[in-house]
Design an enzyme around this catalytic site. Structure first.
Site, PDB file in Angstrom:
ATOM      1  N   ASP A 235       1.761 -11.663   4.617  1.00 50.14           N
ATOM      2  CA  ASP A 235       2.308 -12.842   3.930  1.00 50.14           C
ATOM      3  C   ASP A 235       3.490 -12.441   3.047  1.00 50.14           C
ATOM      4  O   ASP A 235       4.500 -13.148   2.987  1.00 50.14           O
ATOM      5  CB  ASP A 235       1.224 -13.501   3.064  1.00 50.14           C
ATOM      6  CG  ASP A 235       0.013 -13.909   3.880  1.00 50.14           C
ATOM      7  OD1 ASP A 235       0.186 -14.217   5.076  1.00 50.14           O
ATOM      8  OD2 ASP A 235      -1.108 -13.922   3.331  1.00 50.14           O
TER       9      ASP A 235
ATOM     10  N   ALA B 123      -0.100 -20.267   0.706  1.00 51.60           N
ATOM     11  CA  ALA B 123       0.268 -20.073  -0.705  1.00 51.60           C
ATOM     12  C   ALA B 123       0.886 -18.697  -0.921  1.00 51.60           C
ATOM     13  O   ALA B 123       1.884 -18.561  -1.640  1.00 51.60           O
ATOM     14  CB  ALA B 123      -0.969 -20.246  -1.581  1.00 51.60           C
TER      15      ALA B 123
ATOM     16  N   ASN C 143      -5.974 -21.030  -0.881  1.00 46.20           N
ATOM     17  CA  ASN C 143      -7.389 -20.637  -0.979  1.00 46.20           C
ATOM     18  C   ASN C 143      -7.699 -20.014  -2.326  1.00 46.20           C
ATOM     19  O   ASN C 143      -6.829 -19.429  -2.975  1.00 46.20           O
ATOM     20  CB  ASN C 143      -7.729 -19.582   0.084  1.00 46.20           C
ATOM     21  CG  ASN C 143      -7.778 -20.162   1.488  1.00 46.20           C
ATOM     22  OD1 ASN C 143      -7.969 -21.361   1.676  1.00 46.20           O
ATOM     23  ND2 ASN C 143      -7.593 -19.304   2.477  1.00 46.20           N
TER      24      ASN C 143
HETATM   25  O1  LIG Z   1      -3.451 -13.181   4.541  1.00 53.92           O
HETATM   26  C1  LIG Z   1      -4.360 -13.054   3.496  1.00 53.92           C
HETATM   27  C2  LIG Z   1      -5.020 -14.374   3.224  1.00 53.92           C
HETATM   28  O2  LIG Z   1      -5.819 -14.729   4.337  1.00 53.92           O
HETATM   29  C3  LIG Z   1      -6.732 -15.705   3.916  1.00 53.92           C
HETATM   30  O3  LIG Z   1      -6.090 -16.911   4.013  1.00 53.92           O
HETATM   31  C4  LIG Z   1      -7.046 -15.349   2.464  1.00 53.92           C
HETATM   32  O4  LIG Z   1      -7.124 -16.485   1.662  1.00 53.92           O
HETATM   33  C5  LIG Z   1      -5.963 -14.366   2.047  1.00 53.92           C
HETATM   34  O5  LIG Z   1      -5.320 -14.680   0.845  1.00 53.92           O
END
Ligand SMILES: OC[C@H]1O[C@H](O)[C@H](O)[C@@H]1O
Length: 301
Positions: free
Chosen positions: A245, A40, A9
């Site tokens: 993430d 990503a 994104n």
């Molecule tokens: O986990 C965070 C992510 O959630 C959504 O996908 C946003 O793009 C952000 O980078």
């Protein structure tokens, strides 16, 4: 090798005094665009942690910079396509306490077809990991293809939706969930104790290991009767976007190195604790060196 089929994104960040209320018009303190997408972010974190990761993704043709950014960090981007569709994007509010609210527009992240799944399953070797989040389309077909190919599947059902309940989750070796996701999957109240959530997930998916991340309440690993707990680190967050993430990418890199599970949890928790002290999603992910220095710092003695 770990193959991550996941979203990429463009994140539009608005720093706001508080998350906007229904009907309210609110001026932001600042605005920035950066790389994001749970897929990503997780690939980038894994590569920065020293892991071997191949990202499978789709981006609008004008946003090749995002693919270059992943490649510079060490992600294999052979299978990131540039397409004639708008890239996925996210509108992200971050308040003065570092909390966020996110609106997603999937764009090219929802253009995966059987062709991609077949290519991934032909490229991956049995025993390789497949990592998946819930920001791309056609997940039932992908999981089924991976299961038939003998891949080990790690799934992060974020953002949670009804469609997750229909997925063949028993095909997953590893689930990464936060409190809300765990409660949803286990059919329990969000206020349940962590141990109750872990028991509920184990009852539903007895052959699947779980990593439960709870922010300030730490993180748990459970597989069968094996359980480990990692306490949270006392840091002051400025932006929690992408913390989960970062945790997942560092955990999978440590797992790939066959470190012990308590070590995997500690590596991941320290990386996430560094990440929340910086603004942005991909931009907030620390390097392996930074995490190792943090782990070795006197405050951890
Ligand atoms: O986990 C965070 C992510 O959630 C959504 O996908 C946003 O793009 C952000 O980078």
């Amino acid at each position: 090798m770990l193959h991550n089929l996941g979203s990429i994104n463009l994140d539009h960040f608005y720093r706001v005094p508080h998350l906007v209320h229904p009907g309210e018009t609110l001026a932001s303190h600042s605005y920035q665009v950066g790389l994001g997408g749970k897929g990503a972010n997780q690939s980038l974190a894994m590569a920065l942690a020293g892991g071997q990761v191949c990202h499978w993704g789709r981006l609008g043709r004008q946003d090749g910079w995002a693919r270059d950014r992943l490649a510079r960090a060490g992600v294999d981007v052979t299978h990131v396509e540039l397409v004639d569709e708008p890239s996925g994007h996210a509108i992200i509010q971050v308040d003065d306490h570092g909390e966020n609210a996110i609106i997603l527009c999937p764009g090219a992240n929802h253009g995966f077809t059987r062709r991609h799944h077949e290519a991934l399953c032909e490229t991956a070797r049995p025993g390789d990991w497949l990592l998946v989040q819930n920001e791309c389309n056609a997940l039932p077909e992908l999981l089924e293809c991976a299961r038939q190919q003998g891949l080990a599947i790690a799934f992060n059902p974020a953002p949670m939706s009804d469609t997750v309940l229909a997925l063949p989750l028993e095909a997953c070796q590893l689930l990464f969930v936060n409190r809300g996701e765990a409660a949803w999957l286990a059919g329990l109240p969000e206020t349940s104790d962590a141990r109750v959530l872990l028991e509920g997930l184990h009852a539903r998916l007895p052959a699947t290991a779980t990593v439960l991340t709870l922010g300030r309440e730490g993180a748990w690993y459970q597989s069968g009767s094996e359980r480990h707990f990692q306490p949270a680190l006392p840091v002051a967050p400025v932006d929690t976007t992408g913390a989960g993430d970062t945790f997942i990418g560092f955990f999978m890199a440590a797992l790939q190195e066959q470190r012990s599970l308590p070590d995997c949890l500690a590596f991941a928790a320290h990386a996430a604790a560094l990440g929340v002290q910086r603004p942005g999603a991909a931009d907030s992910i620390p390097s392996r060196d930074e995490v190792e220095r943090f782990l070795a710092s006197p405050s951890n003695a």
